[in-house]
Scaffold this active site. Structure first.
Site, PDB file in Angstrom:
ATOM      1  CB  SER A 197      -0.904  -0.026   1.340  1.00 20.21           C
ATOM      2  OG  SER A 197      -1.456   1.398   1.589  1.00 20.21           O
ATOM      3  CE1 TYR A 210      -4.177  -1.887   5.059  1.00 19.68           C
ATOM      4  CE2 TYR A 210      -3.327  -0.151   4.613  1.00 19.68           C
ATOM      5  CZ  TYR A 210      -3.688  -1.177   4.279  1.00 19.68           C
ATOM      6  OH  TYR A 210      -3.958  -1.407   3.048  1.00 19.68           O
TER       7      TYR A 210
END
Length: 357
Positions: A197, A210
């Site tokens: 990401s 995350y």
């Protein structure tokens, strides 16, 4: 060939290399700087575009994709099926709505597998099923580690159990699947595509759980790429931006309010006093905006997956994200932390004002 921010950046890189070499040639009196730069950049840009456009035949090649219940995985599985790949779509719920959609829309070359990436017995069973359905002696051309979860919240508010949830799926599950299918990928001299990401390149407040998992994906993938080079296996990393509005994986506003209320209720009185209700509203606003501000069109991510699986010379990283986010990630990676923190705070203020208009 599709134009992407990745290709523009690489052309700019070769422009920089050409400028440096042109300066050297000019100082040595071999060629004028302008002529040398023009010649070199035309040559390097042409070579890059030529190699980037080289494609591998796909019909009959096998690809395993995890996390196909919804989002990127579900769309990608059907897309690869239409291209001619033999697709093994691994779902957390093999009898769920997403899996049924795959069975209805896919061809006979799309096979749904039951796989919770955190359970080794399910990963092993899925691998045995893939081996059974592959022609004898054939391997897996592509392994796409797409399965993932995202936990948001302040570090002090998120429980240790919740902190463990993201790495358990996003990195340890990814490692388990990779180790299990890697012999089949090596046999085909294929490639591994790991979904990281933009949060694996830069961190932000309320995204600690995350980010730590996606940073780990980056490090694991870099190490694996170097190890697999002698075997002819490519390892690619996908670094998508925020596509939360196009994947429908994140909570509605009502669910966000409940989640924040649960986090707040779990705090002791001292922490509640220290943070205050205003901070609680900031956390709630961030979580709501995370979904609202996400892009609806996930085609840039699907295109990046496709290039990673079909290019003869795939990139080490694909960055399907908006230019602004790409610029912020560049600042995070190459500028002092105080510069990056200042940019993030400025963007947060601007977005807040925009929401108030």
């Amino acid at each position: 060939m599709l134009w992407t921010i990745d290709k523009v950046v690489r052309l700019m890189f070769w422009g920089g290399v050409s400028a440096l070499l042109a300066t050297v040639l000019s100082v040595l009196g071999i060629m004028s700087c302008v002529l040398a730069f023009t010649t070199l950049w035309l040559f390097t840009a042409s070579m890059y575009m030529y190699t980037a456009n080289m494609k591998e035949p796909v019909v009959g090649k096998a690809v395993v994709v995890t996390g196909c219940d919804s989002g990127f995985g579900n769309t990608l599985a059907l897309h690869l099926d239409k291209l001619g790949f033999k697709v093994f779509a691994a779902c957390l719920h093999a009898e769920g709505e997403g899996a049924q959609h795959l069975r209805q829309e896919g061809s006979i070359n799309l096979h749904v597998l039951q796989m919770d990436v955190t359970k080794q017995d399910q990963v092993d069973k899925a691998a045995e099923e893939v081996k059974r359905l592959l022609p004898k002696g054939c391997g897996v051309w592509g392994l796409v580690n797409n399965a993932g979860v995202c936990t948001l919240g302040p570090v002090e508010w998120v429980s240790l159990e919740s902190f463990r949830r993201d790495p358990e799926v996003n990195i340890f599950g990814l490692i388990a699947v990779t180790k299990t299918f890697l012999p089949l990928v090596r046999r085909a001299k294929g490639r591994v595509v790991n979904v990281a990401s933009v949060a694996g390149r830069m961190s932000a407040r309320f995204m600690g759980p995350y980010c730590i998992s996606k940073y780990a994906v980056e490090g694991f993938s870099d190490a694996l790429r170097q190890e697999m080079y002698p075997f002819g296996v490519d390892v690619c990393i996908l670094e998508p931006g925020n596509f939360a509005n196009g994947t429908f994986l994140f909570a509605t506003d009502e669910k966000v309010e409940q989640e924040v209320e649960t986090l707040w209720a779990a705090l002791d009185d001292q922490r509640k006093e220290d943070y205050g209700q205003l901070y609680c509203k900031k956390v709630e606003g961030f979580k709501k905006n995370f979904r609202r501000k996400g892009a609806k069109d996930i085609s840039p991510v699907i295109n990046a997956f496709t290039e990673a699986l079909t290019q003869t010379h795939p990139q080490d990283r694909y960055c399907p994200m908006e230019p602004r986010m790409y610029a912020v990630a560049f600042i995070s990676n190459h500028f002092p932390a105080w510069v990056y923190d200042g940019v993030v705070r400025l963007l947060a203020v601007l977005l807040l004002k925009k929401d108030e208009v």
